[in-house]
Design an enzyme around this catalytic site. Structure first.
Site, short mmCIF file in Angstrom:
data_model
loop_
_atom_site.label_atom_id
_atom_site.label_comp_id
_atom_site.label_asym_id
_atom_site.label_seq_id
_atom_site.Cartn_x
_atom_site.Cartn_y
_atom_site.Cartn_z
N ASN A 192 -5.60 -9.39 -7.23
CA ASN A 192 -5.97 -10.38 -6.50
C ASN A 192 -6.76 -10.86 -5.84
O ASN A 192 -7.60 -11.55 -4.59
CB ASN A 192 -5.69 -9.06 -5.80
CG ASN A 192 -6.57 -8.43 -5.82
OD1 ASN A 192 -5.82 -7.42 -6.12
ND2 ASN A 192 -6.99 -7.85 -4.83
N GLN B 108 0.31 -10.51 -6.12
CA GLN B 108 0.19 -11.72 -5.53
C GLN B 108 0.37 -12.33 -6.23
O GLN B 108 0.72 -13.83 -6.80
CB GLN B 108 -1.66 -11.58 -5.94
CG GLN B 108 -2.58 -10.74 -5.52
CD GLN B 108 -2.71 -10.96 -4.24
OE1 GLN B 108 -2.76 -12.02 -3.38
NE2 GLN B 108 -3.28 -10.28 -3.10
N SER C 139 4.60 -7.11 -1.22
CA SER C 139 4.35 -7.05 -0.30
C SER C 139 5.35 -8.41 0.85
O SER C 139 4.29 -9.23 0.25
CB SER C 139 3.38 -7.21 0.47
OG SER C 139 2.66 -6.81 1.34
N ALA C 140 5.41 -8.74 2.30
CA ALA C 140 6.30 -9.64 2.45
C ALA C 140 5.21 -10.74 3.10
O ALA C 140 4.92 -11.93 3.22
CB ALA C 140 6.75 -9.63 3.39
N HIS C 141 3.40 -10.01 3.89
CA HIS C 141 3.11 -11.32 4.22
C HIS C 141 1.46 -11.51 3.10
O HIS C 141 1.16 -12.52 3.75
CB HIS C 141 2.07 -10.34 5.40
CG HIS C 141 0.82 -9.04 4.49
ND1 HIS C 141 -0.48 -9.67 4.02
CD2 HIS C 141 0.69 -7.92 4.16
CE1 HIS C 141 -1.22 -8.10 4.23
NE2 HIS C 141 -0.32 -8.44 3.85
N CYS D 291 -23.79 -8.61 -1.06
CA CYS D 291 -25.54 -8.77 -2.59
C CYS D 291 -25.62 -7.28 -2.85
O CYS D 291 -25.57 -5.73 -1.95
CB CYS D 291 -26.28 -9.63 -2.16
SG CYS D 291 -27.47 -8.52 -0.54
N THR E 228 0.75 -1.11 0.16
CA THR E 228 0.09 -0.29 -0.22
C THR E 228 0.68 1.50 0.06
O THR E 228 0.44 2.32 -1.02
CB THR E 228 -0.85 -0.11 1.40
OG1 THR E 228 -1.84 -1.39 1.20
CG2 THR E 228 -1.67 1.34 1.11
N THR F 34 12.92 4.36 10.75
CA THR F 34 13.97 3.65 11.38
C THR F 34 13.68 1.72 10.27
O THR F 34 12.28 2.27 10.24
CB THR F 34 13.92 2.69 12.72
OG1 THR F 34 14.51 4.24 13.07
CG2 THR F 34 14.89 1.83 12.97
N1 PMP Z 1 -1.65 -4.94 -3.82
C1 PMP Z 1 -2.33 -6.27 -4.60
C2 PMP Z 1 -2.25 -6.62 -5.47
C3 PMP Z 1 -2.80 -6.69 -2.84
O1 PMP Z 1 -3.29 -7.29 -3.22
C4 PMP Z 1 -2.65 -5.70 -1.84
C5 PMP Z 1 -2.94 -6.27 -0.61
N2 PMP Z 1 -4.12 -7.08 -0.70
C6 PMP Z 1 -2.05 -5.19 -2.07
C7 PMP Z 1 -1.25 -4.08 -2.67
C8 PMP Z 1 -1.86 -4.25 -0.73
O2 PMP Z 1 -0.68 -4.74 0.57
P1 PMP Z 1 -0.29 -4.44 1.72
O3 PMP Z 1 -0.94 -5.42 2.54
O4 PMP Z 1 1.19 -4.56 1.70
O5 PMP Z 1 -0.61 -2.76 2.13
#
Ligand code: PMP
Length: 374
Positions: A143, A171, A190-192, A317, A70, A226
């Site tokens: 996504n 993704q 993004s790492a997660h 919906c 983000t 940091t």
């Molecule tokens: N871009 C895409 C395509 C995503 O799927 C996501 C997370 N849903 C993001 C950006 C945002 O990532 P973050 O959780 O690191 O802010």
């Protein structure tokens, strides 16, 4: 509960956890501090930058560590907007790119999407034959649908037109090989999403990219604050592990499971429609339109949650409060139909038995929702 929402977040991998724990023990200091402990932390940070650049195939100086995609997407938009340039994107970008784009640029062009969920490259070519923006963004994999985008073609077209190509690979990275992504003018991830911790990601872009966060010299002035060293080391460990697994063919068997799940689900519930069925998609993602139900206020996602399945939905919906997903609308799906969309996204630990259980869970939910099997 069976977790089928890995596109939202993926559990921390063992490799990432080990790297994170090691880092908090080994590097207690701030990488900007002048003493030896600080220098040791800085050396670990720069070593992580080199390893990430090598995995992506780009130069070290392009990497800026951020809090996630983000932030990275916002930084790219603000960078271009601050120079008064024009910016365009596909119509299916993640809100973290789409919303700043719509807010910061005057009349940004959104290039059309085909019903398959892929961008219309002919539309892009036509648009680039007219005015030229400073940047154009097309994500690598969507996504919501998992549909793979022809980012290599978009990169070549942008390069020929002298337009900076922005690729949100959040993704894609860690699910498909990173090969070639380092060539994009701007890249974010993004790492997660691939087994690293939440709250860390990166952007790869020119060394003159403007900072979004000001007030410190970190990341060559491109990102004050940091550095999250344990998070960064864990992210690189997670990505390295995924790239190694991908080279060994780990995605192939998992793609076959997804395809078999789709065949068996649509055989059992013919009213289910797979979104982006004609397109190449991520091995882990299935987006569907569920059948119509007698009461559209009852939500599939709630029923499935009670049955023990954590899945996702883009929108409620039509009578609900949420707006229909811009991705599904861009694919030509009617707002009323978009309300019946569900997304199932597997992780690296998901097995074929899990997909089978999900299929059975969907049949049970359909019975509960009052849909007939055929
Ligand atoms: N871009 C895409 C395509 C995503 O799927 C996501 C997370 N849903 C993001 C950006 C945002 O990532 P973050 O959780 O690191 O802010």
């Amino acid at each position: 509960v069976l977790y089928f929402d890995h596109n939202a977040t993926h559990p921390l991998s063992a490799a990432a956890r080990a790297a994170w724990l090691e880092a908090v023990e080994k590097y207690p200091a701030n990488p900007s501090s002048p003493h030896r402990l600080g220098q040791r932390a800085e050396a670990a940070l720069e070593n992580a930058r080199e390893r990430l650049a090598a995995l992506l195939g780009c130069t070290v100086g392009r990497i800026v560590f951020t809090s996630g995609a983000t932030e990275a997407n916002n930084q790219i938009i603000f960078h271009h907007a601050a120079r008064g340039s024009a910016g365009w994107a596909s119509g299916i970008e993640h809100p973290s790119l789409r919303e700043p784009l719509l807010a910061r640029f005057a009349k940004p062009k959104l290039v059309a999407t085909q019903p398959s969920g892929e961008i219309d490259l002919t539309g892009l070519a036509q648009a680039l034959a007219g005015d030229r923006p400073a940047m154009f963004a097309l994500m690598a994999a969507n996504n919501e649908t998992g549909v793979l985008q022809p980012w290599q073609s978009a990169l070549a077209m942008c390069r020929a037109a002298g337009v900076s190509y922005v690729c949100d690979a959040t993704q894609w990275l860690g699910r498909l090989p990173a090969r070639g992504l380092g060539e994009c003018d701007f890249l974010t991830a993004s790492a997660h999403k691939f087994g690293g911790p939440v709250g860390v990601g990166f952007l790869a872009g020119p060394e003159k990219t403007a900072g979004l966060l000001l007030g410190g010299p970190q990341e060559s002035g491109r990102r004050a604050g940091t550095e999250n060293l344990p998070g960064i080391l864990a992210m690189v460990a997670a990505l390295k592990e995924r790239e190694t697994a991908l080279r060994a063919g780990a995605a192939d068997e998992r793609l076959a499971w997804r395809q078999r799940f789709e065949r068996e689900l649509t055989a059992a519930l013919p009213a289910v429609r797979i979104l982006g069925a004609e397109a190449d998609r991520l091995w882990n993602t299935v987006a569907v339109l569920m059948p119509e139900t007698p009461d559209c206020r009852r939500r599939w996602v709630v029923v499935l949650d009670r049955l023990g399945f954590a899945v996702s939905t883009g929108s409620a919906c039509a009578s609900g409060k949420e707006a229909p997903s811009h991705v599904l609308l861009a694919m030509g799906i009617a707002p009323a139909e978009a309300g019946r969309a569900l997304r199932f996204s597997a992780g690296w630990a998901t097995t074929w038995a899990d997909w089978e259980r999900l299929r059975e869970g969907l049949l049970a939910a359909a019975r509960e929702m009052g849909c007939s099997a055929s």
